[in-house]
Design an enzyme around this catalytic site. Structure first.
Site, PDB file in Angstrom:
ATOM      1  N   GLY A 132      28.754  44.078  54.891  1.00 56.87           N
ATOM      2  CA  GLY A 132      27.630  42.925  55.208  1.00 56.87           C
ATOM      3  C   GLY A 132      26.598  43.305  55.177  1.00 56.87           C
ATOM      4  O   GLY A 132      25.908  42.051  55.244  1.00 56.87           O
TER       5      GLY A 132
ATOM      6  N   SER B 171      41.038  44.446  49.621  1.00 55.21           N
ATOM      7  CA  SER B 171      40.891  46.265  48.296  1.00 55.21           C
ATOM      8  C   SER B 171      41.728  45.842  47.781  1.00 55.21           C
ATOM      9  O   SER B 171      43.049  45.648  47.606  1.00 55.21           O
ATOM     10  CB  SER B 171      40.766  47.067  49.853  1.00 55.21           C
ATOM     11  OG  SER B 171      41.812  48.492  50.146  1.00 55.21           O
ATOM     12  N   SER B 172      41.573  47.173  47.299  1.00 52.90           N
ATOM     13  CA  SER B 172      42.430  47.456  45.660  1.00 52.90           C
ATOM     14  C   SER B 172      43.966  48.254  46.286  1.00 52.90           C
ATOM     15  O   SER B 172      44.534  48.287  45.913  1.00 52.90           O
ATOM     16  CB  SER B 172      41.199  48.643  44.715  1.00 52.90           C
ATOM     17  OG  SER B 172      41.202  49.771  45.390  1.00 52.90           O
ATOM     18  N   CYS B 173      43.244  48.478  47.920  1.00 48.04           N
ATOM     19  CA  CYS B 173      44.876  49.794  47.931  1.00 48.04           C
ATOM     20  C   CYS B 173      45.802  48.344  48.976  1.00 48.04           C
ATOM     21  O   CYS B 173      47.190  49.208  49.197  1.00 48.04           O
ATOM     22  CB  CYS B 173      44.481  49.820  49.046  1.00 48.04           C
ATOM     23  SG  CYS B 173      44.089  49.385  50.900  1.00 48.04           S
TER      24      CYS B 173
ATOM     25  N   TYR C 175      46.961  49.201  56.898  1.00 45.37           N
ATOM     26  CA  TYR C 175      45.750  48.914  56.611  1.00 45.37           C
ATOM     27  C   TYR C 175      45.925  47.676  55.462  1.00 45.37           C
ATOM     28  O   TYR C 175      45.367  46.448  54.836  1.00 45.37           O
ATOM     29  CB  TYR C 175      44.808  49.825  55.658  1.00 45.37           C
ATOM     30  CG  TYR C 175      43.025  49.157  55.479  1.00 45.37           C
ATOM     31  CD1 TYR C 175      41.932  48.799  56.012  1.00 45.37           C
ATOM     32  CD2 TYR C 175      43.047  49.071  53.915  1.00 45.37           C
ATOM     33  CE1 TYR C 175      41.293  48.146  55.507  1.00 45.37           C
ATOM     34  CE2 TYR C 175      41.967  48.769  53.397  1.00 45.37           C
ATOM     35  CZ  TYR C 175      41.287  48.028  54.786  1.00 45.37           C
ATOM     36  OH  TYR C 175      39.220  47.454  54.017  1.00 45.37           O
TER      37      TYR C 175
ATOM     38  N   LYS D  92      45.786  43.205  55.060  1.00 42.73           N
ATOM     39  CA  LYS D  92      44.574  42.830  54.042  1.00 42.73           C
ATOM     40  C   LYS D  92      45.578  41.628  52.917  1.00 42.73           C
ATOM     41  O   LYS D  92      45.133  40.918  52.562  1.00 42.73           O
ATOM     42  CB  LYS D  92      43.923  43.948  52.899  1.00 42.73           C
ATOM     43  CG  LYS D  92      43.179  44.843  53.371  1.00 42.73           C
ATOM     44  CD  LYS D  92      41.768  43.880  53.949  1.00 42.73           C
ATOM     45  CE  LYS D  92      40.841  44.708  54.553  1.00 42.73           C
ATOM     46  NZ  LYS D  92      39.524  43.711  54.710  1.00 42.73           N
TER      47      LYS D  92
ATOM     48  N   THR E 272      36.466  47.809  44.366  1.00 44.72           N
ATOM     49  CA  THR E 272      37.300  49.351  44.348  1.00 44.72           C
ATOM     50  C   THR E 272      36.737  49.358  45.669  1.00 44.72           C
ATOM     51  O   THR E 272      36.017  48.821  46.358  1.00 44.72           O
ATOM     52  CB  THR E 272      37.062  49.441  43.221  1.00 44.72           C
ATOM     53  OG1 THR E 272      37.681  50.206  42.664  1.00 44.72           O
ATOM     54  CG2 THR E 272      35.579  48.971  42.763  1.00 44.72           C
TER      55      THR E 272
ATOM     56  N   HIS F  44      34.596  58.230  53.120  1.00 42.36           N
ATOM     57  CA  HIS F  44      34.973  57.968  52.094  1.00 42.36           C
ATOM     58  C   HIS F  44      34.691  59.171  51.288  1.00 42.36           C
ATOM     59  O   HIS F  44      33.799  59.701  51.741  1.00 42.36           O
ATOM     60  CB  HIS F  44      34.723  56.711  51.229  1.00 42.36           C
ATOM     61  CG  HIS F  44      35.508  55.701  52.152  1.00 42.36           C
ATOM     62  ND1 HIS F  44      34.883  54.100  52.201  1.00 42.36           N
ATOM     63  CD2 HIS F  44      37.202  55.097  51.660  1.00 42.36           C
ATOM     64  CE1 HIS F  44      36.438  53.410  52.933  1.00 42.36           C
ATOM     65  NE2 HIS F  44      37.394  53.957  52.461  1.00 42.36           N
TER      66      HIS F  44
ATOM     67  N   TRP G 268      38.589  68.384  48.780  1.00 46.75           N
ATOM     68  CA  TRP G 268      40.004  67.802  49.711  1.00 46.75           C
ATOM     69  C   TRP G 268      40.960  67.317  48.217  1.00 46.75           C
ATOM     70  O   TRP G 268      40.136  66.479  47.789  1.00 46.75           O
ATOM     71  CB  TRP G 268      40.472  66.362  50.184  1.00 46.75           C
ATOM     72  CG  TRP G 268      39.732  65.931  51.579  1.00 46.75           C
ATOM     73  CD1 TRP G 268      39.025  67.307  52.722  1.00 46.75           C
ATOM     74  CD2 TRP G 268      38.936  65.491  53.034  1.00 46.75           C
ATOM     75  NE1 TRP G 268      38.562  67.871  53.105  1.00 46.75           N
ATOM     76  CE2 TRP G 268      38.349  66.240  53.726  1.00 46.75           C
ATOM     77  CE3 TRP G 268      39.559  64.423  53.117  1.00 46.75           C
ATOM     78  CZ2 TRP G 268      37.557  65.283  54.928  1.00 46.75           C
ATOM     79  CZ3 TRP G 268      39.227  63.641  54.080  1.00 46.75           C
ATOM     80  CH2 TRP G 268      38.363  63.934  55.302  1.00 46.75           C
TER      81      TRP G 268
HETATM   82  O1  GFB Z   1      38.109  58.059  49.229  1.00 48.00           O
HETATM   83  P1  GFB Z   1      39.137  57.818  49.705  1.00 48.00           P
HETATM   84  O2  GFB Z   1      39.003  58.919  51.496  1.00 48.00           O
HETATM   85  O3  GFB Z   1      39.739  56.857  49.850  1.00 48.00           O
HETATM   86  O4  GFB Z   1      40.144  59.030  49.383  1.00 48.00           O
HETATM   87  P2  GFB Z   1      41.035  56.084  48.591  1.00 48.00           P
HETATM   88  C1  GFB Z   1      39.446  59.033  47.566  1.00 48.00           C
HETATM   89  C2  GFB Z   1      39.714  60.268  47.395  1.00 48.00           C
HETATM   90  O5  GFB Z   1      39.090  61.589  47.333  1.00 48.00           O
HETATM   91  C3  GFB Z   1      41.623  61.332  47.828  1.00 48.00           C
HETATM   92  C4  GFB Z   1      39.218  62.967  47.889  1.00 48.00           C
HETATM   93  O6  GFB Z   1      42.210  62.052  46.524  1.00 48.00           O
HETATM   94  C5  GFB Z   1      40.715  62.431  48.814  1.00 48.00           C
HETATM   95  O7  GFB Z   1      42.076  63.415  49.418  1.00 48.00           O
HETATM   96  N1  GFB Z   1      38.503  63.906  49.143  1.00 48.00           N
HETATM   97  C6  GFB Z   1      38.376  65.271  48.428  1.00 48.00           C
HETATM   98  C7  GFB Z   1      38.085  63.456  49.758  1.00 48.00           C
HETATM   99  N2  GFB Z   1      37.316  65.605  48.965  1.00 48.00           N
HETATM  100  C8  GFB Z   1      36.992  64.274  49.494  1.00 48.00           C
HETATM  101  C9  GFB Z   1      36.480  64.097  50.875  1.00 48.00           C
HETATM  102  O8  GFB Z   1      35.703  64.677  51.974  1.00 48.00           O
HETATM  103  N3  GFB Z   1      36.364  63.091  51.635  1.00 48.00           N
HETATM  104  C10 GFB Z   1      37.821  62.298  51.413  1.00 48.00           C
HETATM  105  N4  GFB Z   1      37.804  60.944  51.912  1.00 48.00           N
HETATM  106  N5  GFB Z   1      37.738  61.969  50.688  1.00 48.00           N
HETATM  107  C11 GFB Z   1      41.280  54.996  50.651  1.00 48.00           C
HETATM  108  C12 GFB Z   1      42.053  53.620  51.331  1.00 48.00           C
HETATM  109  O9  GFB Z   1      42.119  55.596  49.313  1.00 48.00           O
HETATM  110  O10 GFB Z   1      40.418  53.666  49.925  1.00 48.00           O
HETATM  111  C13 GFB Z   1      41.469  52.949  52.024  1.00 48.00           C
HETATM  112  O11 GFB Z   1      42.314  54.319  52.517  1.00 48.00           O
HETATM  113  C14 GFB Z   1      40.545  51.411  51.480  1.00 48.00           C
HETATM  114  O12 GFB Z   1      42.535  52.008  52.657  1.00 48.00           O
HETATM  115  C15 GFB Z   1      40.052  52.562  50.219  1.00 48.00           C
HETATM  116  O13 GFB Z   1      41.037  51.066  50.579  1.00 48.00           O
HETATM  117  C16 GFB Z   1      38.965  52.338  49.263  1.00 48.00           C
HETATM  118  O14 GFB Z   1      40.905  56.034  47.826  1.00 48.00           O
HETATM  119  O15 GFB Z   1      41.778  57.509  48.472  1.00 48.00           O
END
Ligand code: GFB
Length: 313
Positions: free
Chosen positions: A17, A108-110, A137, A141, A165, A180, A203
């Protein structure tokens, strides 16, 4: 959309936003209506109804949503499905009731199946099972997309749906539990550098691939589509290239200037193996992303350092 049109920007303080707000202001739109979450809780049907009756916006950008990274989605599934269904149902229905000329809904791409062919085309929607870490989620969407299409078909509204994305940029969430991956890694590498730590924890396995779009590019695409696209078919917004989480970590490590090691935590989920969008529909309409990943991360890191005290709580 005329420069004097009354535009309601829902969710103007968030990552998406706030970028749309900057873009609309820079493009000379003079009448942008906003409300903070405190002033207007869009999950409340009476509150949304009262707001639309009083303001009667002509155009709506629906960027208000409950969002978060993989762990937040996995930990608060009820909030992710409830809040998103409530917000979008209220805004879409009120927009119809009050004759909004055009609305842009952000998905969202998910929404695409966990094992969709890559790159993922708009036609892949509802062709397979979803990634379990963000299914609630994604279902919300998908309901939003179907609601836009149903209202267009039955009531003749002009509600368009765009599927971005993974996004990053100013006003991102840097909380390590709910963010994220990209903002999380900026913060982790920065703090590790300042504190002379030997390693940074990443992670999962580092093997999943993700596509990253700077939110200023997203905002430009949203304005472009609001002005040039009319249709019920969803439109992907991305860059058309992806990167492994390990390579993303190495790139952020280099930009931040951290000298230590990466350590992978297999106790954390990987999520979808790959989420690369097919952006040929968007390209055919005449829009392409302009900000490279290196340039975008460098800008996001500068923004993080300038706003660190506020955003690293
Ligand atoms: O960005 P992220 O949290 O979401 O994680 P998704 C993307 C990848 O990065 C995963 C890894 O494989 C995580 O395990 N990763 C590595 C980490 N280190 C980290 C860290 O320190 N923090 C986080 N957060 N991840 C989300 C969806 O999925 O994407 C939502 O849950 C939405 O619904 C969003 O669609 C765009 O890409 O996996």
């Amino acid at each position: 959309m005329e420069k004097t049109a009354k535009i309601y920007l829902a969710g103007h303080q968030g990552l998406v936003g706030s970028a749309i707000h900057r873009k609309l202001s820079a493009a000379g739109f003079e009448c942008i209506i906003t409300r903070t979450f405190r002033e207007l809780d869009l999950r409340s049907q009476p509150a949304a109804a009262e707001f639309f009756a009083a303001e009667k916006p002509e155009y709506v950008f629906l960027a208000a949503a409950k969002v978060g990274g993989i762990l937040a989605n996995n930990t608060y599934p009820a909030e992710f499905i409830h809040d998103n269904l409530a917000i979008q149902t209220n805004v879409l229905h009120q927009s119809y009731l009050h004759g909004v000329k055009k609305l842009l809904f952000l998905g969202s791409s998910c929404i695409y199946p966990k094992l969709a062919p890559q790159p993922m085309k708009e036609e892949h929607l509802l062709t397979g099972v979803l990634e379990p870490t963000n299914e609630p989620y994604a279902i919300a969407k998908i309901a939003g997309i179907k609601m836009c299409q149903a209202y267009n078909r039955q009531y003749g509204t002009r509600f368009i749906s765009v599927m971005p994305t993974n996004l990053y940029g100013p006003n991102d969430n840097f909380d390590l539990q709910t963010s994220h991956v990209l903002p999380a890694l900026i913060r982790k590498f920065h703090e590790a550098k300042i504190n002379n730590r030997a390693f940074v924890e990443i992670w999962g396995s580092g093997l999943p691939r993700r596509e990253f779009l700077h939110v200023d590019d997203l905002a430009a695409a949203c304005l472009f589509l609001m002005q040039r696209y009319d249709g019920s078919e969803i439109v992907n917004i991305g860059v058309g290239e992806d990167i492994t989480i390990k390579d993303l970590a190495l790139l952020i490590k280099e930009i931040v200037g951290f000298e230590g090691e990466l350590r992978f935590d297999s106790g954390k989920p990987d999520g979808a193996p790959r989420k690369l969008l097919d952006v040929s529909r968007l390209h055919a309409l005449g829009w392409k992303a302009a900000i490279s990943l290196r340039e975008g991360i460098s800008a996001a890191y500068r923004w993080y350092r300038e706003n660190e005290a506020v955003h690293s709580k």
